[in-house]
Design a protein around this motif. Structure first.
Motif, PDB file in Angstrom:
ATOM      1  N   ILE A  82      11.185   7.367  -7.583  1.00  0.00           N
ATOM      2  CA  ILE A  82      11.010   7.605  -6.149  1.00  0.00           C
ATOM      3  C   ILE A  82      12.006   8.703  -5.761  1.00  0.00           C
ATOM      4  O   ILE A  82      13.168   8.652  -6.159  1.00  0.00           O
ATOM      5  N   GLY A  87       7.602   9.952   2.408  1.00  0.00           N
ATOM      6  CA  GLY A  87       6.563   9.215   1.691  1.00  0.00           C
ATOM      7  C   GLY A  87       6.432   7.833   2.281  1.00  0.00           C
ATOM      8  O   GLY A  87       7.223   7.441   3.153  1.00  0.00           O
ATOM      9  N   GLU A  90       9.644   5.716   1.738  1.00  0.00           N
ATOM     10  CA  GLU A  90      10.748   6.384   2.457  1.00  0.00           C
ATOM     11  C   GLU A  90      10.637   6.141   3.959  1.00  0.00           C
ATOM     12  O   GLU A  90      11.650   5.974   4.646  1.00  0.00           O
ATOM     13  N   SER A 183       3.837   5.670  -3.286  1.00  0.00           N
ATOM     14  CA  SER A 183       4.832   6.749  -3.283  1.00  0.00           C
ATOM     15  C   SER A 183       5.016   7.342  -4.669  1.00  0.00           C
ATOM     16  O   SER A 183       5.930   8.142  -4.891  1.00  0.00           O
TER      17      SER A 183
END
Ligand code: AMP
Ligand code: ZN
Ligand code: FE
Ligand code: FE
Length: 281
Positions: A82, A87, A90, A183
């Motif tokens: 990640i 995203g 996030e 993500s």
């Protein structure tokens, strides 16, 4: 030349003691050749750590550690691959960190009611990043002389169900798995020993989560016995997912977990990274 693998390290962007750059220096000194940074609820340290890792010739895997709930059971989830960019996962992190801030204030209030003269500013002085938590409250209590160590602050006061403990907002495990996958990340259950104190049918629990997209189990955690590491590796491989591992290093002053080796006997198999990469698709 290959060295140790450590896929569970914390920096001072959350509750570790070292800056991302210094953490990577220590990781290189420890003989680690593959590392992952997994700060709690924050991605801010990843870019700095990656640059330092490149400098030291270390393979770097970006990650994060989340605290999730599954049908009333709490567990931690690591998400690998990640990045620190917008995203689906996030987008939830600011909300999680705001929940931390609200919870920290309530814990401070509980501590005041218990007679500890501590303020939120005392706590914030120990935090270098935006993800502030109980370990920073513990640091402030140590500074005041109320307790001798983070561990002692958790015992009785800050631990789950402790005298000053307050719950905070969490994603469910299924939400976190979906957000991680959407993500481009690979979700892994962290240190399963802490799930219900180990009194759990791992195979049944993980089978359910694998159906939702779980990609791995942190079999080789510093806190696990050799038998538990082996058992969880078997469970992971039977389910067709990765068996990963790491030290959960938070700084040399905090707990007994050392980079790369945990309490001494940790050896994360090199194959852990290949297995994680295979889960990426
Ligand atoms: P929080 O993220 O604020 O809920 O705090 C939980 C974090 O505190 C865990 O993820 C660990 O990093 C750390 N922690 C938990 N138990 C202890 C302990 N007994 N001593 C030191 N740190 C701990
Ligand atoms: Zn931590
Ligand atoms: Fe954890
Ligand atoms: Fe951790």
């Amino acid at each position: 030349m290959s060295g140790l693998t450590d896929l569970h390290l914390h920096s001072n962007r959350s509750d570790g003691a070292e800056s991302p750059t210094h953490l990577v220096e220590l990781t290189a000194d420890a003989g680690v050749s593959t590392m992952a940074l997994v700060d709690h609820d924050v991605l801010d340290g990843l870019d700095e750590a990656r640059i330092a890792a490149e400098f030291h010739g270390i393979q770097f895997i970006p990650g994060i550690e989340l605290s999730v709930d599954h049908n009333g059971t709490k567990m931690h989830m690591l998400v690998y691959f990640i990045e620190n960019k917008p995203g689906p996962l996030e987008a939830k992190l600011a909300w999680l960190r705001e929940g931390r801030n609200q919870r920290n204030s309530q814990i401070v209030k509980n501590l005041n009611d218990l007679g500890f003269e501590i303020t939120i500013d005392d706590v914030l002085r120990w935090a270098a990043g935006e993800s502030v938590g109980r370990p920073h409250i513990a640091d402030a209590l140590v500074e005041m002389g109320a307790v001798k160590s983070r561990d002692e602050a958790f015992d009785g006061l800050l631990q789950d169900g402790g005298l000053a403990y307050v719950e905070r907002n969490r994603l469910t495990a299924l939400e976190a798995i979906t957000l991680a996958r959407d993500s481009g990340g690979v979700p892994v259950i962290a240190h399963p020993k802490t799930i219900s104190g180990g009194a759990v049918d791992y195979a049944a629990l993980f089978a359910e989560l694998v159906d939702a997209g779980l990609g791995g189990i942190e079999a080789h955690h510093a806190s696990h016995s050799p038998e538990l590491r082996e058992h969880l590796t078997t469970v992971a491989h039977r389910l067709g997912i990765a068996a990963t591992g790491g030290s959960d290093f938070h700084g040399n002053k905090n707990r007994d977990f050392r980079i790369g080796v945990g309490t001494g006997d940790l050896r994360v198999p090199e194959t852990a990274v290949e297995e994680l990469l295979a889960q990426r698709a």
